[in-house]
Design a protein around this motif. Structure first.
Motif, PDB file in Angstrom:
ATOM      1  N   ASP A  67      -2.860 -27.569  37.660  1.00 53.46           N
ATOM      2  CA  ASP A  67      -2.642 -28.179  38.961  1.00 53.46           C
ATOM      3  C   ASP A  67      -3.962 -28.179  39.542  1.00 53.46           C
ATOM      4  O   ASP A  67      -4.647 -27.213  39.607  1.00 53.46           O
ATOM      5  N   GLU A  68      -4.427 -29.259  40.634  1.00 47.00           N
ATOM      6  CA  GLU A  68      -5.481 -29.165  41.230  1.00 47.00           C
ATOM      7  C   GLU A  68      -5.678 -27.903  42.294  1.00 47.00           C
ATOM      8  O   GLU A  68      -6.883 -27.541  42.384  1.00 47.00           O
ATOM      9  N   ALA A  69      -4.552 -27.420  42.871  1.00 51.24           N
ATOM     10  CA  ALA A  69      -4.570 -26.472  43.585  1.00 51.24           C
ATOM     11  C   ALA A  69      -5.225 -25.243  42.853  1.00 51.24           C
ATOM     12  O   ALA A  69      -5.748 -24.406  43.313  1.00 51.24           O
ATOM     13  N   LEU A  70      -4.892 -25.088  41.649  1.00 54.14           N
ATOM     14  CA  LEU A  70      -5.189 -23.878  40.856  1.00 54.14           C
ATOM     15  C   LEU A  70      -6.857 -24.086  40.795  1.00 54.14           C
ATOM     16  O   LEU A  70      -7.675 -22.979  40.505  1.00 54.14           O
ATOM     17  N   VAL A  71      -7.262 -25.211  40.432  1.00 52.97           N
ATOM     18  CA  VAL A  71      -8.827 -25.504  40.004  1.00 52.97           C
ATOM     19  C   VAL A  71      -9.371 -24.766  41.368  1.00 52.97           C
ATOM     20  O   VAL A  71     -10.507 -24.295  41.351  1.00 52.97           O
ATOM     21  N   ASP A  72      -8.978 -25.476  42.523  1.00 52.04           N
ATOM     22  CA  ASP A  72      -9.583 -25.137  43.694  1.00 52.04           C
ATOM     23  C   ASP A  72      -9.546 -23.538  44.010  1.00 52.04           C
ATOM     24  O   ASP A  72     -10.512 -22.875  44.373  1.00 52.04           O
ATOM     25  N   ARG A  73      -8.485 -23.143  43.765  1.00 52.03           N
ATOM     26  CA  ARG A  73      -8.459 -21.396  43.881  1.00 52.03           C
ATOM     27  C   ARG A  73      -9.361 -20.783  42.903  1.00 52.03           C
ATOM     28  O   ARG A  73     -10.023 -19.968  43.300  1.00 52.03           O
ATOM     29  N   LEU A  74      -9.624 -21.214  41.584  1.00 50.48           N
ATOM     30  CA  LEU A  74     -10.430 -20.587  40.616  1.00 50.48           C
ATOM     31  C   LEU A  74     -11.722 -20.672  41.115  1.00 50.48           C
ATOM     32  O   LEU A  74     -12.425 -19.721  41.006  1.00 50.48           O
ATOM     33  N   ARG A  75     -12.211 -21.702  41.637  1.00 54.29           N
ATOM     34  CA  ARG A  75     -13.680 -21.913  42.305  1.00 54.29           C
ATOM     35  C   ARG A  75     -13.741 -20.902  43.438  1.00 54.29           C
ATOM     36  O   ARG A  75     -14.425 -20.242  43.769  1.00 54.29           O
ATOM     37  N   ALA A  76     -12.477 -20.995  44.490  1.00 52.04           N
ATOM     38  CA  ALA A  76     -12.807 -20.104  45.646  1.00 52.04           C
ATOM     39  C   ALA A  76     -13.004 -18.802  45.292  1.00 52.04           C
ATOM     40  O   ALA A  76     -13.520 -17.872  46.175  1.00 52.04           O
ATOM     41  N   THR A  77     -12.210 -18.118  44.458  1.00 50.21           N
ATOM     42  CA  THR A  77     -12.094 -16.658  44.082  1.00 50.21           C
ATOM     43  C   THR A  77     -13.326 -16.217  43.174  1.00 50.21           C
ATOM     44  O   THR A  77     -13.300 -15.120  43.170  1.00 50.21           O
ATOM     45  N   GLY A  78     -13.805 -17.282  42.406  1.00 48.34           N
ATOM     46  CA  GLY A  78     -15.112 -16.730  41.684  1.00 48.34           C
ATOM     47  C   GLY A  78     -14.425 -16.328  40.349  1.00 48.34           C
ATOM     48  O   GLY A  78     -15.338 -15.540  39.496  1.00 48.34           O
ATOM     49  N   ALA A 131      -9.650 -31.402  28.552  1.00 46.33           N
ATOM     50  CA  ALA A 131      -9.540 -32.052  29.672  1.00 46.33           C
ATOM     51  C   ALA A 131      -9.898 -31.004  31.070  1.00 46.33           C
ATOM     52  O   ALA A 131     -10.498 -31.145  31.971  1.00 46.33           O
ATOM     53  N   ASN A 132      -9.119 -29.674  30.801  1.00 49.19           N
ATOM     54  CA  ASN A 132      -9.378 -28.775  31.820  1.00 49.19           C
ATOM     55  C   ASN A 132     -10.624 -28.308  31.849  1.00 49.19           C
ATOM     56  O   ASN A 132     -11.053 -27.943  32.978  1.00 49.19           O
ATOM     57  N   VAL A 133     -11.234 -27.993  30.588  1.00 51.25           N
ATOM     58  CA  VAL A 133     -12.786 -27.563  30.760  1.00 51.25           C
ATOM     59  C   VAL A 133     -13.546 -28.637  31.489  1.00 51.25           C
ATOM     60  O   VAL A 133     -14.409 -28.066  32.296  1.00 51.25           O
ATOM     61  N   ALA A 134     -13.408 -29.815  31.120  1.00 51.32           N
ATOM     62  CA  ALA A 134     -14.316 -30.713  32.072  1.00 51.32           C
ATOM     63  C   ALA A 134     -14.143 -30.607  33.333  1.00 51.32           C
ATOM     64  O   ALA A 134     -14.879 -30.752  34.219  1.00 51.32           O
ATOM     65  N   ARG A 135     -13.036 -30.532  33.867  1.00 49.32           N
ATOM     66  CA  ARG A 135     -12.482 -30.336  35.308  1.00 49.32           C
ATOM     67  C   ARG A 135     -13.051 -29.177  35.860  1.00 49.32           C
ATOM     68  O   ARG A 135     -13.532 -29.257  36.688  1.00 49.32           O
ATOM     69  N   LEU A 136     -12.915 -28.083  35.234  1.00 51.43           N
ATOM     70  CA  LEU A 136     -13.420 -26.825  35.925  1.00 51.43           C
ATOM     71  C   LEU A 136     -14.632 -26.886  35.860  1.00 51.43           C
ATOM     72  O   LEU A 136     -15.350 -26.495  36.689  1.00 51.43           O
ATOM     73  N   ALA A 137     -15.661 -27.318  34.939  1.00 52.00           N
ATOM     74  CA  ALA A 137     -17.019 -27.440  35.031  1.00 52.00           C
ATOM     75  C   ALA A 137     -17.385 -28.368  35.978  1.00 52.00           C
ATOM     76  O   ALA A 137     -18.408 -27.982  36.712  1.00 52.00           O
TER      77      ALA A 137
END
Length: 331
Positions: free
Chosen positions: A122-133, A209-215
């Motif tokens: 979920d896009e919200a989880l990607v945002d949270r992963l980035r925000a929390t480090g 695909a998730n790895v590409a998005r996270l990177a």
């Protein structure tokens, strides 16, 4: 050899992953500890802290790899586990493969995710992963290897692979690869039973695909192989790097996540992972430029640990540096 930072047994819900995979013997042997309450969770963490672990590992998986429902740690139990670990100054790594488990880990304040989700994040989880480090260690190869193929066969049975594979294990792998190559809707019962080929294929594609998005989003990625399962034996980091490259991680970023990314995952990024004054001199020299040829990382010619030259093989580099050390020592 490598520095070992250990987590000890895996903490999970009663009857949860990986008890479904390895059976109750995993609990009886102490490889897995089932925790049913906040009190039990805190007690388990304190016991492990007293035994000297370096981090805590928790399993968060609400369904088996084949899709059957599994017990998941209750929110209050997981919160108590993470809180106690942090009080003991220990980081918490969570095994996750779904959106639901990823969200539960983030809600509880877990520090490190082992595996990337095998479904679109979920896009919200990607945002949270980035925000929390929060650091994510994708481990693509351990899942992709279930699909076999010529590349996997070549790597497992390449010259030198026999060091890691006993004749019995080698025979098992040969049987698995031969049976997998015949096709069919279900994979051979090696990693887990009842794995549908289409489900594994879709999961591997989603993870990539998730790895590409996270990177692309700037989420901290760490490096790990999840080695142990025999399709992904110890000593095979290059295979994981190749999978990450296939997912679109550029060479410079690959080297970064395999060095300082790994150090960050273990909270050692103030001492390891960079060539910088004051850091530990853990270095390798390879035959070639890994920025243009990733395979160069498999041609190691020199290993230095804490500034001390190791002797893994008799190479030109090894002899040269040995000579230089003797020359300077004699002055």
């Amino acid at each position: 050899g490598p520095r070992l930072l250990v987590a000890g047994p895996l903490l999970t819900a009663p009857g949860g992953y990986p008890v479904d995979l390895f059976g109750t013997a995993s609990v009886e042997l102490g490889l897995v500890v089932e925790v049913a309450s906040p009190v039990a969770a805190r007690a388990a963490v304190r016991r492990l802290a007293a035994e000297g672990v370096d981090l805590i590992k928790v399993a968060l998986q609400e369904q088996s790899y084949a899709g059957a429902p599994l017990p998941l740690l209750d929110r209050d139990v997981l919160a108590a586990l993470v809180d106690e670990a942090h009080q003991q100054e220990l980081r918490v790594a969570a095994h996750v493969i779904t959106n639901a488990a990823t969200a539960a880990a983030l809600d509880a304040g877990v520090d490190l995710l082992a595996h990337v989700a095998l479904e679109p994040l979920d896009e919200a989880l990607v945002d949270r992963l980035r925000a929390t480090g929060t650091v994510v260690v994708p481990t693509l190869e351990v899942f992709a290897a279930q699909l076999g193929g010529a590349a996997l066969r070549g790597r497992l049975f390449a010259p030198g692979a026999g060091v890691a594979l006993s004749p019995a294990v080698r025979a098992d792998l040969e049987r698995y690869l031969a049976e997998e190559a015949r096709g069919g809707p279900t994979l051979p019962p090696f990693f887990a039973r009842g794995l549908e080929r289409a489900r594994v294929t879709a999961g591997v594609a989603a993870a990539r695909a998730n790895v590409a998005r996270l990177a692309a989003a700037g989420v901290h990625l760490g490096f790990g192989t999840d080695s142990g399962p025999c399709l992904n034996p110890h000593g095979s980091p290059l295979a994981e790097l190749e999978r990450l490259a296939e997912a679109g991680v550029p060479p410079q970023a690959l080297l970064a996540l395999a060095t300082r990314g790994g150090a960050r995952a273990l909270n050692l990024h103030d001492a390891l992972g960079l060539v910088r004054p004051g850091f530990r001199a853990d270095l390798i020299a390879v035959d070639g430029d890994p920025l243009t040829d990733l395979g160069a990382l498999g041609r190691v010619r020199l290993v230095m640990i804490d500034g001390v030259l190791q002797r893994p093989a008799d190479s030109v580099f090894d002899r040269l540096f040995g000579f230089l050390r003797l020359a300077f020592a004699s002055r």
